[in-house]
Design a protein around this motif. Structure first.
Motif, PDB file in Angstrom:
ATOM      1  N   HIS A 145       0.817  -1.210   0.000  1.00  0.00           N
ATOM      2  CA  HIS A 145       0.000   0.000   0.000  1.00  0.00           C
ATOM      3  C   HIS A 145       0.851   1.261   0.000  1.00  0.00           C
ATOM      4  CE1 HIS A 145      -3.968  -1.888   0.676  1.00  0.00           C
ATOM      5  NE2 HIS A 145      -3.248  -2.813   1.260  1.00  0.00           N
ATOM      6  N   HIS A 146       2.150   1.123   0.112  1.00  0.00           N
ATOM      7  CA  HIS A 146       3.041   2.267   0.134  1.00  0.00           C
ATOM      8  C   HIS A 146       3.686   2.459  -1.235  1.00  0.00           C
ATOM      9  CE1 HIS A 146       2.548   1.288   4.386  1.00  0.00           C
ATOM     10  NE2 HIS A 146       2.908   2.540   4.652  1.00  0.00           N
ATOM     11  N   ILE A 147       4.263   3.631  -1.432  1.00  0.00           N
ATOM     12  CA  ILE A 147       4.849   3.909  -2.743  1.00  0.00           C
ATOM     13  C   ILE A 147       5.993   2.927  -3.020  1.00  0.00           C
ATOM     14  CG2 ILE A 147       4.208   6.348  -2.634  1.00  0.00           C
ATOM     15  CD1 ILE A 147       7.060   7.021  -1.951  1.00  0.00           C
ATOM     16  N   PRO A 148       6.177   2.549  -4.256  1.00  0.00           N
ATOM     17  CA  PRO A 148       7.220   1.561  -4.567  1.00  0.00           C
ATOM     18  C   PRO A 148       8.620   2.163  -4.486  1.00  0.00           C
ATOM     19  CG  PRO A 148       6.189   2.347  -6.581  1.00  0.00           C
ATOM     20  CD  PRO A 148       5.410   2.954  -5.451  1.00  0.00           C
ATOM     21  N   VAL A 149       9.580   1.299  -4.306  1.00  0.00           N
ATOM     22  CA  VAL A 149      10.983   1.706  -4.374  1.00  0.00           C
ATOM     23  C   VAL A 149      11.329   1.962  -5.837  1.00  0.00           C
ATOM     24  CG1 VAL A 149      13.374   1.008  -3.970  1.00  0.00           C
ATOM     25  CG2 VAL A 149      11.600   0.388  -2.319  1.00  0.00           C
ATOM     26  N   ALA A 150      11.856   3.107  -6.134  1.00  0.00           N
ATOM     27  CA  ALA A 150      12.216   3.440  -7.512  1.00  0.00           C
ATOM     28  C   ALA A 150      13.594   2.894  -7.876  1.00  0.00           C
ATOM     29  CB  ALA A 150      12.188   4.948  -7.721  1.00  0.00           C
ATOM     30  N   ARG A 151      14.495   2.819  -6.903  1.00  0.00           N
ATOM     31  CA  ARG A 151      15.852   2.338  -7.181  1.00  0.00           C
ATOM     32  C   ARG A 151      16.542   2.006  -5.866  1.00  0.00           C
ATOM     33  NH1 ARG A 151      20.003   7.442  -7.679  1.00  0.00           N
ATOM     34  NH2 ARG A 151      18.903   8.876  -6.266  1.00  0.00           N
ATOM     35  N   TRP A 152      17.512   1.104  -5.967  1.00  0.00           N
ATOM     36  CA  TRP A 152      18.421   0.851  -4.851  1.00  0.00           C
ATOM     37  C   TRP A 152      19.638   1.766  -5.048  1.00  0.00           C
ATOM     38  CZ3 TRP A 152      15.372  -1.374  -1.788  1.00  0.00           C
ATOM     39  CH2 TRP A 152      14.605  -2.495  -2.128  1.00  0.00           C
ATOM     40  N   VAL A 153      19.843   2.649  -4.124  1.00  0.00           N
ATOM     41  CA  VAL A 153      20.942   3.607  -4.244  1.00  0.00           C
ATOM     42  C   VAL A 153      22.212   2.953  -3.723  1.00  0.00           C
ATOM     43  CG1 VAL A 153      21.785   5.887  -3.599  1.00  0.00           C
ATOM     44  CG2 VAL A 153      19.327   5.508  -3.928  1.00  0.00           C
ATOM     45  N   PRO A 154      23.280   2.900  -4.518  1.00  0.00           N
ATOM     46  CA  PRO A 154      24.508   2.210  -4.100  1.00  0.00           C
ATOM     47  C   PRO A 154      25.270   2.989  -3.029  1.00  0.00           C
ATOM     48  CG  PRO A 154      24.835   3.265  -6.218  1.00  0.00           C
ATOM     49  CD  PRO A 154      23.391   3.439  -5.892  1.00  0.00           C
ATOM     50  N   PRO A 155      26.052   2.296  -2.209  1.00  0.00           N
ATOM     51  CA  PRO A 155      26.813   2.952  -1.134  1.00  0.00           C
ATOM     52  C   PRO A 155      27.689   4.117  -1.589  1.00  0.00           C
ATOM     53  CG  PRO A 155      26.806   0.590  -0.798  1.00  0.00           C
ATOM     54  CD  PRO A 155      26.162   0.818  -2.132  1.00  0.00           C
ATOM     55  N   PRO A 156      28.334   4.068  -2.771  1.00  0.00           N
ATOM     56  CA  PRO A 156      29.160   5.221  -3.154  1.00  0.00           C
ATOM     57  C   PRO A 156      28.382   6.531  -3.236  1.00  0.00           C
ATOM     58  CG  PRO A 156      29.741   3.320  -4.496  1.00  0.00           C
ATOM     59  CD  PRO A 156      28.525   2.933  -3.716  1.00  0.00           C
ATOM     60  N   SER A 157      27.098   6.472  -3.576  1.00  0.00           N
ATOM     61  CA  SER A 157      26.293   7.698  -3.625  1.00  0.00           C
ATOM     62  C   SER A 157      26.146   8.305  -2.236  1.00  0.00           C
ATOM     63  CB  SER A 157      24.909   7.412  -4.214  1.00  0.00           C
ATOM     64  OG  SER A 157      24.999   7.062  -5.584  1.00  0.00           O
ATOM     65  N   PHE A 158      25.968   7.441  -1.242  1.00  0.00           N
ATOM     66  CA  PHE A 158      25.855   7.950   0.132  1.00  0.00           C
ATOM     67  C   PHE A 158      27.173   8.569   0.591  1.00  0.00           C
ATOM     68  CE2 PHE A 158      22.486   4.787  -0.175  1.00  0.00           C
ATOM     69  CZ  PHE A 158      21.413   5.452   0.406  1.00  0.00           C
ATOM     70  N   ASN A 159      28.275   7.941   0.206  1.00  0.00           N
ATOM     71  CA  ASN A 159      29.574   8.514   0.552  1.00  0.00           C
ATOM     72  C   ASN A 159      29.759   9.880  -0.110  1.00  0.00           C
ATOM     73  OD1 ASN A 159      30.113   6.145   1.947  1.00  0.00           O
ATOM     74  ND2 ASN A 159      31.186   5.200   0.220  1.00  0.00           N
ATOM     75  N   ARG A 160      29.317   9.980  -1.359  1.00  0.00           N
ATOM     76  CA  ARG A 160      29.444  11.251  -2.074  1.00  0.00           C
ATOM     77  C   ARG A 160      28.609  12.333  -1.416  1.00  0.00           C
ATOM     78  NH1 ARG A 160      26.068  13.516  -5.382  1.00  0.00           N
ATOM     79  NH2 ARG A 160      26.744  15.206  -6.754  1.00  0.00           N
ATOM     80  N   TRP A 161      27.363  12.011  -0.992  1.00  0.00           N
ATOM     81  CA  TRP A 161      26.515  13.017  -0.349  1.00  0.00           C
ATOM     82  C   TRP A 161      27.127  13.494   0.965  1.00  0.00           C
ATOM     83  CZ3 TRP A 161      22.145   9.393  -2.004  1.00  0.00           C
ATOM     84  CH2 TRP A 161      21.626   9.822  -3.235  1.00  0.00           C
ATOM     85  N   ARG A 162      27.846  12.607   1.636  1.00  0.00           N
ATOM     86  CA  ARG A 162      28.535  13.036   2.850  1.00  0.00           C
ATOM     87  C   ARG A 162      29.553  14.120   2.511  1.00  0.00           C
ATOM     88  NH1 ARG A 162      30.719   8.523   4.059  1.00  0.00           N
ATOM     89  NH2 ARG A 162      28.791   7.648   4.901  1.00  0.00           N
ATOM     90  N   GLU A 163      30.247  13.936   1.406  1.00  0.00           N
ATOM     91  CA  GLU A 163      31.242  14.926   0.980  1.00  0.00           C
ATOM     92  C   GLU A 163      30.567  16.211   0.501  1.00  0.00           C
ATOM     93  OE1 GLU A 163      33.403  12.900  -2.028  1.00  0.00           O
ATOM     94  OE2 GLU A 163      34.375  11.490  -0.651  1.00  0.00           O
ATOM     95  N   VAL A 164      29.458  16.067  -0.240  1.00  0.00           N
ATOM     96  CA  VAL A 164      28.732  17.252  -0.719  1.00  0.00           C
ATOM     97  C   VAL A 164      28.233  18.078   0.457  1.00  0.00           C
ATOM     98  CG1 VAL A 164      26.636  18.029  -1.904  1.00  0.00           C
ATOM     99  CG2 VAL A 164      28.069  16.264  -2.941  1.00  0.00           C
TER     100      VAL A 164
END
Length: 611
Positions: free
Chosen positions: A553-572
Motif C-alpha cells: 500500500h506504500h509507494i514503490p521503491v524506484a531504485r536501490w541507491v549504491p553505497p558510493p552515492s551515500f559517501n558522495r553526499w557526505r562529501e557534498v
C-alpha cells in the motif's frame, strides 16, 4: 544604511527598442532626488559595478514552492537573507493576505481582514497596503548585489529598475506587449498612453548589498480582492491581471519566463531550479491515504501512485525484488535489545523504532539507544513511505512524558531522542507533549541531552515556539524528500513549510537537524539541491538513508541507491558547510544520534534556557 521602496516608476527602458532613458530621471521620479549630475553618476556607477562583477556570481537558485503561507515564506526568506550568501529566487503563490510597510496608511485597508478570510501582516519594506493571493505569482529575489554594500538610493533604484525589467521582458516573451513604467508610480503597467492599469507591484528591501521582498504579478488573480484596499495607496488607477487582459498563459509558463529572464539579469552562467509538483488532484485517493490500515482496500488506484506519475515517476521495483547485500539488516535479539524492550513494556511506551519498522532496531537497542514516540501510536497523516498506524487516534495520555523521563533515567542515557506522531486533531498539533517531556527528562536526568524530532504542527508558529521555549538540545524535522516529490510522498506537508520550520529553529539558536530518504524517484542532483537548501537555512546535521517499502500500500521503491552515492553526499554536505552528515543505506533519522550530537560538540554548547 538601508533603503526600503516600492520601486520607482519613470520609463527608463523601452521594451520594444531596448533603449534606456536617463538614470537620473528614473532616480528622481521614484525617490524624490534632485535631477543633478551626482544622482545620475551614482546610479550609473552602481550599474557599472554590477556589470563588472557579475561574472563571479554564483549560480542563481530558483525554487517554485507552490502555495505557501505568507508568514512561512517571510521567515524563510529572512533566514536566507541573513544567514546565507547564495542567490535565491523564491517563486510561489500565497493564501489571501494583505501586507503593508511600516508607514502604510491604515485608512487604505477597507475591510476587517478576518471577516473576509485573509491574514494581515506588516513587514519591513516600503509601500502601502497590497494584496497577495491565489493566481498571483509572488517572487522573492534574495541576492547579493556585487559592489553594493550600502543599499543607498542610487543602488536601490538600479536594482528596482532591473527587477521591473525582468517582468517586462518576461511578459513580452509571453505575448503581452505594451508593458512599461509610469512616472511617479511603482510597478509594471499596461496601456500607458490610454487608461493605465497595473499588472505587477514591486516592493523591496536592500541592506548591506542583500535584497529581500520582491514583486507580485497578477496572472489569474481575483481582482475583487483589490477592492478591499486602496492598492499601494493609489486611488486613480486600477489593477489588472494577465487573464483580464486576454492573456491565457498558465502560471507554469509565467514562472518559466520569469526564471529565464531573472537568470539572464542576475546569473548569466545559468540557474539551478527545483519545483514542487505542479498538479494536485484530491480525487485520486487510495485506501491507505484515506487512513485505512494495511490490507483494508477501498479503491484500486493509489493516490500516491497518481501523484508520483504527476511528478514524473513511473513504475518502480516490485515487492518481490530482492534487496542488494548492503540493505540486508541482520536480526540480532541481543541482551541489550531484550533489556531495553523490557523497559519499554514496563512503562507502556511507544517507540518509532517498532512502529516504523526500523531495520536498525537490534543494533540501536543493543547499544541502549531508542527513539520514544509521544501522543500515542496513531498518526493523523498518511505519508506514502511510513508504516505508522493511521487509524483514528486515541485520547492523549497525560502521564506519558513522566514515563518517558523515568525510562531515560533507568537506561542512563547520555542522549535521548523523542518524536511523535502528527496530531492535526489537537489545537497545538501535539507540541505540549514535547515541552512537557523535555522538562520531565531534565528533572530526572539533568545531564542528558535531548533531541526532539518534530512534525510541522500544521505550520503553527506558536506551537513550534512552545517546543523552542522548552530548550531542546537538538531540534530535528525531516524534509524527507526532494521538492518535486513532496506532494506524492507526504501530501499533508510541504517543502516550503519544512524549510521555514528549520529556518525558524536555526534563527532561534537551536542546533537544527533534518533527514532525507532516497530511492523514491529522485535523482542524485536533486538530493544535492536539497542539501544546499538545508545548509542555506542553517541546518547543522543531516541524515540520508535508503527507502524500504513497508507494504504494497506504500509507494514503490524506484531504485536501490549504491553505497558510493551515500559517501558522495557526505562529501557534498560537508562542502556545503553542514557540520555532520550521517549517510548510508540503512541510516534513519535517529541512527547514531548520540554520535551526531558529539560531532557538533553539543556538550560544549550552552544549553538553551527554557523560557
Amino acid at each position: 544604511m538601508q533603503q526600503d521602496s516600492w520601486g520607482t516608476s519613470a520609463r527608463c527602458w523601452n521594451s520594444t527598442t531596448g533603449e534606456r532613458s536617463s538614470e537620473a530621471e528614473r532616480v528622481c521620479s521614484g525617490f524624490g532626488l534632485h535631477n543633478n549630475g551626482a544622482s545620475e553618476a551614482g546610479a550609473r556607477a552602481a550599474r557599472e559595478r554590477s556589470e563588472q562583477e557579475r561574472s563571479v556570481r554564483l549560480m542563481l537558485q530558483v525554487r517554485w514552492l507552490g502555495r505557501v503561507r505568507f508568514r512561512e515564506a517571510l521567515d524563510l526568506q529572512r533566514r536566507l537573507w541573513t544567514h546565507n550568501s547564495d542567490d535565491y529566487l523564491l517563486l510561489l503563490e500565497h493564501d489571501h493576505v494583505f501586507t503593508s510597510g511600516p508607514s502604510a496608511d491604515e485608512a487604505n485597508l477597507l475591510v476587517d481582514p478576518a471577516a473576509v478570510g485573509a491574514d494581515c501582516v506588516r513587514i519591513d519594506r516600503g509601500g502601502d497596503f497590497t494584496y497577495h493571493g491565489p493566481g498571483q505569482l509572488v517572487g522573492y529575489p534574495i541576492l547579493s548585489l556585487p559592489g553594493n554594500r550600502g543599499g543607498g538610493l542610487a543602488e536601490t533604484a538600479a536594482y528596482v529598475c532591473d527587477l521591473e525589467q525582468v517582468l517586462i521582458d518576461a511578459l513580452a516573451g509571453l505575448g503581452l506587449t505594451g508593458c512599461g513604467r509610469m512616472r511617479g508610480y511603482p510597478g509594471v503597467w499596461l496601456d500607458l498612453d490610454g487608461t493605465p492599469r497595473k499588472v505587477a507591484a514591486i516592493g523591496v528591501r536592500l541592506s548591506r548589498g542583500r535584497t529581500m521582498h520582491g514583486f507580485a504579478l497578477n496572472v489569474d488573480t481575483d481582482l475583487a480582492w483589490f477592492e478591499r484596499i486602496i492598492p499601494c495607496g493609489i486611488r486613480d488607477f486600477r489593477p489588472t491581471s494577465l487573464r483580464a487582459e486576454g492573456c491565457t498563459t498558465t502560471m507554469r509558463e509565467v514562472v518559466d519566463a520569469v526564471a529565464r529572464r531573472a537568470a539572464e539579469r542576475w546569473s548569466p552562467t545559468g540557474f539551478e531550479r527545483a519545483d514542487v509538483a505542479w498538479r494536485h488532484r484530491p480525487s485520486d485517493l487510495s485506501a491507505f491515504s484515506r487512513g485505512l490500515g494495511p490490507g483494508q482496500v477501498e479503491i484500486p488506484v493509489p493516490r500516491s501512485r497518481a501523484r508520483l506519475t504527476e511528478a514524473g515517476v513511473n513504475g518502480g521495483l516490485g515487492l518481490a525484488e530482492r534487496k542488494p547485500p548492503w540493505l540486508r539488516a541482520r536480526m540480532d535479539p541481543n541482551e541489550g535489545y531484550l533489556r531495553l524492550r523490557r523497559v519499554m513494556r514496563q512503562h507502556d511506551l511507544v517507540t518509532v523504532c517498532e512502529e516504523a519498522g526500523c531495520p536498525n532496531i537490534f543494533e540501536c537497542w543493543g547499544a541502549g539507544t531508542a527513539t520514544f514516540m509521544l501522543n500515542g501510536e496513531r498518526c493523523t497523516r498518511a505519508c506514502g513511505f511510513c508504516l505508522v498506524d493511521t487509524r483514528q487516534p486515541a485520547p492523549l495520555d497525560p502521564d506519558e512524558p513522566r514515563r518517558v523521563a523515568v525510562a531515560v533515567a533507568e537506561m542512563e542515557l547520555d542522549h535521548a531522542v523523542v518524536t511523535a506522531v502528527a496530531r492535526d486533531d489537537l489545537p497545538d498539533g501535539g507540541a505540549a507533549a514535547f515541552a512537557e517531556t523535555i522538562a520531565a527528562i531534565r528533572a530526572q536526568s539533568p545531564s542528558t541531552t535531548v533531541e526532539v524530532l518534530v512534525p510541522d504542527f500544521g505550520g503553527d508558529a506558536e506551537a513550534l515556539q512552545r517546543v523552542f521555549d522548552a530548550g531542546p538540545d537538538i531540534l530535528n524535522h525531516n524534509i524527507e524528500t526532494v521538492a518535486r516529490l513532496q506532494r506524492a510522498v507526504r501530501p499533508s506537508a510541504s517543502y516550503a513549510r519544512s524549510l521555514a520550520l528549520l529556518a525558524r529553529s536555526a534563527s532561534a539558536g537551536l542546533v537544527t537537524k533534518s533527514g532525507i530518504i532516497v530511492g523514491m524517484g529522485e535523482d542524485d542532483a536533486e538530493v544535492d539541491v536539497t542539501l544546499a537548501d538545508l545548509a542555506a537555512v542553517g541546518v547543522s546535521i543531516v541524515t540520508i538513508g535508503q527507502y524500504l517499502r513497508p507494504t504494497s500500500h506504500h509507494i514503490p521503491v524506484a531504485r536501490w541507491v549504491p553505497p558510493p552515492s551515500f559517501n558522495r553526499w557526505r562529501e557534498v554536505g560537508t562542502a556545503l558547510g553542514l557540520a555532520h552528515v550521517e549517510s548510508s543505506p540503512l541510516t534513519r533519522s535517529s541512527y547514531n544520534a548520540a554520535e551526531s550530537a558529539s560531532a557538533v560538540q553539543l556538550g560544549a554548547r550552552t544549553r538553551p534556557v527554557p523560557a
